[in-house]
Design a protein around this motif. Structure first.
Motif, PDB file in Angstrom:
ATOM      1  N   GLN A  17       0.831  -1.214   0.000  1.00 50.07           N
ATOM      2  CA  GLN A  17       0.000   0.000   0.000  1.00 50.07           C
ATOM      3  C   GLN A  17       0.869   1.269   0.000  1.00 50.07           C
ATOM      4  OE1 GLN A  17      -0.960  -2.453   2.685  1.00 50.07           O
ATOM      5  NE2 GLN A  17      -2.054  -3.393   0.989  1.00 50.07           N
ATOM      6  N   ALA A  18       2.136   1.101  -0.266  1.00 51.59           N
ATOM      7  CA  ALA A  18       3.053   2.229  -0.135  1.00 51.59           C
ATOM      8  C   ALA A  18       3.039   3.100  -1.380  1.00 51.59           C
ATOM      9  CB  ALA A  18       4.454   1.702   0.160  1.00 51.59           C
ATOM     10  N   SER A  68       8.343   4.293   1.224  1.00 53.14           N
ATOM     11  CA  SER A  68       7.558   5.053   2.208  1.00 53.14           C
ATOM     12  C   SER A  68       8.323   6.196   2.869  1.00 53.14           C
ATOM     13  CB  SER A  68       7.048   4.091   3.290  1.00 53.14           C
ATOM     14  OG  SER A  68       6.255   3.084   2.706  1.00 53.14           O
ATOM     15  N   MET A  69       9.295   6.768   2.178  1.00 51.84           N
ATOM     16  CA  MET A  69      10.089   7.848   2.769  1.00 51.84           C
ATOM     17  C   MET A  69       9.415   9.194   2.529  1.00 51.84           C
ATOM     18  SD  MET A  69      14.008   6.746   2.025  1.00 51.84           S
ATOM     19  CE  MET A  69      14.550   8.287   2.768  1.00 51.84           C
ATOM     20  N   LEU A  70       8.286   9.401   3.178  1.00 53.90           N
ATOM     21  CA  LEU A  70       7.489  10.599   2.908  1.00 53.90           C
ATOM     22  C   LEU A  70       7.292  11.427   4.169  1.00 53.90           C
ATOM     23  CD1 LEU A  70       4.216  10.129   3.941  1.00 53.90           C
ATOM     24  CD2 LEU A  70       4.559   8.268   2.322  1.00 53.90           C
ATOM     25  N   GLN A  71       7.145  12.721   3.938  1.00 57.81           N
ATOM     26  CA  GLN A  71       6.783  13.666   4.986  1.00 57.81           C
ATOM     27  C   GLN A  71       5.553  14.426   4.511  1.00 57.81           C
ATOM     28  OE1 GLN A  71       7.878  14.352   8.003  1.00 57.81           O
ATOM     29  NE2 GLN A  71      10.081  14.136   8.168  1.00 57.81           N
ATOM     30  N   ASP A 189      -0.015  17.369   0.084  1.00 61.85           N
ATOM     31  CA  ASP A 189       1.270  18.000   0.352  1.00 61.85           C
ATOM     32  C   ASP A 189       2.164  16.932   0.964  1.00 61.85           C
ATOM     33  OD1 ASP A 189       3.451  19.499   0.974  1.00 61.85           O
ATOM     34  OD2 ASP A 189       2.453  20.763   2.471  1.00 61.85           O
ATOM     35  N   GLN A 190       2.747  16.136   0.089  1.00 62.65           N
ATOM     36  CA  GLN A 190       3.525  14.973   0.518  1.00 62.65           C
ATOM     37  C   GLN A 190       4.848  14.992  -0.236  1.00 62.65           C
ATOM     38  OE1 GLN A 190       2.226  10.678  -0.337  1.00 62.65           O
ATOM     39  NE2 GLN A 190       1.412  11.080   1.709  1.00 62.65           N
ATOM     40  N   ALA A 191       5.941  15.049   0.502  1.00 63.20           N
ATOM     41  CA  ALA A 191       7.266  15.200  -0.106  1.00 63.20           C
ATOM     42  C   ALA A 191       8.146  14.002   0.245  1.00 63.20           C
ATOM     43  CB  ALA A 191       7.928  16.482   0.373  1.00 63.20           C
ATOM     44  N   TYR A 192       8.861  13.543  -0.751  1.00 65.19           N
ATOM     45  CA  TYR A 192       9.815  12.444  -0.620  1.00 65.19           C
ATOM     46  C   TYR A 192      11.205  13.003  -0.907  1.00 65.19           C
ATOM     47  CZ  TYR A 192       5.596   9.567  -1.224  1.00 65.19           C
ATOM     48  OH  TYR A 192       4.348   9.010  -1.095  1.00 65.19           O
ATOM     49  N   LEU A 193      12.132  12.804   0.010  1.00 66.28           N
ATOM     50  CA  LEU A 193      13.513  13.242  -0.155  1.00 66.28           C
ATOM     51  C   LEU A 193      14.391  12.012  -0.155  1.00 66.28           C
ATOM     52  CD1 LEU A 193      11.930  15.773   0.950  1.00 66.28           C
ATOM     53  CD2 LEU A 193      14.084  16.483   2.007  1.00 66.28           C
ATOM     54  N   MET A 194      15.203  11.859  -1.201  1.00 63.54           N
ATOM     55  CA  MET A 194      15.929  10.610  -1.383  1.00 63.54           C
ATOM     56  C   MET A 194      17.342  10.846  -1.883  1.00 63.54           C
ATOM     57  SD  MET A 194      12.735   8.912  -3.382  1.00 63.54           S
ATOM     58  CE  MET A 194      12.339  10.556  -3.997  1.00 63.54           C
ATOM     59  N   CYS A 195      18.278  10.012  -1.428  1.00 63.64           N
ATOM     60  CA  CYS A 195      19.661  10.054  -1.865  1.00 63.64           C
ATOM     61  C   CYS A 195      19.977   8.848  -2.736  1.00 63.64           C
ATOM     62  CB  CYS A 195      20.602  10.036  -0.660  1.00 63.64           C
ATOM     63  SG  CYS A 195      20.609  11.562   0.294  1.00 63.64           S
ATOM     64  N   SER A 196      20.592   9.119  -3.875  1.00 69.55           N
ATOM     65  CA  SER A 196      21.075   8.073  -4.770  1.00 69.55           C
ATOM     66  C   SER A 196      22.588   8.256  -4.922  1.00 69.55           C
ATOM     67  CB  SER A 196      20.416   8.173  -6.148  1.00 69.55           C
ATOM     68  OG  SER A 196      19.014   8.086  -6.067  1.00 69.55           O
TER      69      SER A 196
END
Length: 201
Positions: A17-18, A68-71, A189-196
């Motif tokens: 459900q992510a 699921s890395m959301l704020q 208003d959902q933000a995902y911040l990710m490092c690659s």
């Protein structure tokens, strides 16, 4: 052993459900799941991929819930709401291990490459912002902060889709860098911040 398997099964069912993540170049959490999700009990992980191993030891959900890395509710105030040193975890305690510097596995890229988001829930995007760590920053010894980033591009909006890909153009980078992506989803208003982690050839 049985308890561990049951916990893994329960957490994995939650991932269905992510939401989504950058899968190319692979975000840290996605890389760990892609490489070790079916083989997470393999002791070889500790030697072959020590950063994924430490992440899994710290919290298996780092791997299982890679989407699921959301704020919620950041209101676009990313720099004031997400502290330096916490960018790769999106300031989420479940993903704290992703902030640790070390020998993260890299994806080889050239000056021009594509960012690929896989969004199981097809939220779409208001925009993506892409940054690259500055030349001279060392992901093996330093945690990523806002002052360590060069802003590269901000996209326009994207309609809901399972997969979104867009081009990124850079120059002047070599060696191991972090591509830092902000995905502002469209449905809330959902933000995902990710490092690659990437290697510029």
């Amino acid at each position: 052993m049985l308890a561990a398997v049951l916990v893994s099964s329960l957490t994995w069912s939650g991932t269905a459900q992510a939401h989504g993540s950058v899968v190319g170049p692979a975000s840290r959490a996605y890389h760990c799941w892609e490489e070790w999700g079916d083989d997470h009990m393999n002791p070889a992980m500790q030697q072959e991929d020590p950063m994924c191993w430490q992440a899994f030891q710290a919290n298996p959900n780092t791997m299982w819930n890679w989407m699921s890395m959301l704020q919620d509710g950041l209101g676009g105030q990313f720099e004031s709401r997400i502290p330096s040193g916490k960018l790769c975890s999106n300031n989420l305690s479940n993903f704290e291990s992703l902030n640790k510097p070390g020998a993260w596995k890299t994806t080889d890229v050239g000056d021009n490459f594509s960012v690929h988001l896989h969004d199981q829930a097809s939220h779409g995007a208001d925009f993506f912002r892409v940054y690259v760590s500055k030349q001279g920053f060392d992901p093996k010894t330093q945690s990523l902060g806002w002052d360590d980033l060069d802003f590269i591009t901000e996209t326009g909006s994207f309609a809901p889709a399972t997969d979104i890909t867009f081009p990124v153009q850079t120059s002047g980078y070599s060696g191991h860098h972090i591509v830092f992506t902000i995905w502002q989803a469209s449905h809330l208003d959902q933000a995902y911040l990710m490092c690659s982690d990437v290697n510029f050839g």
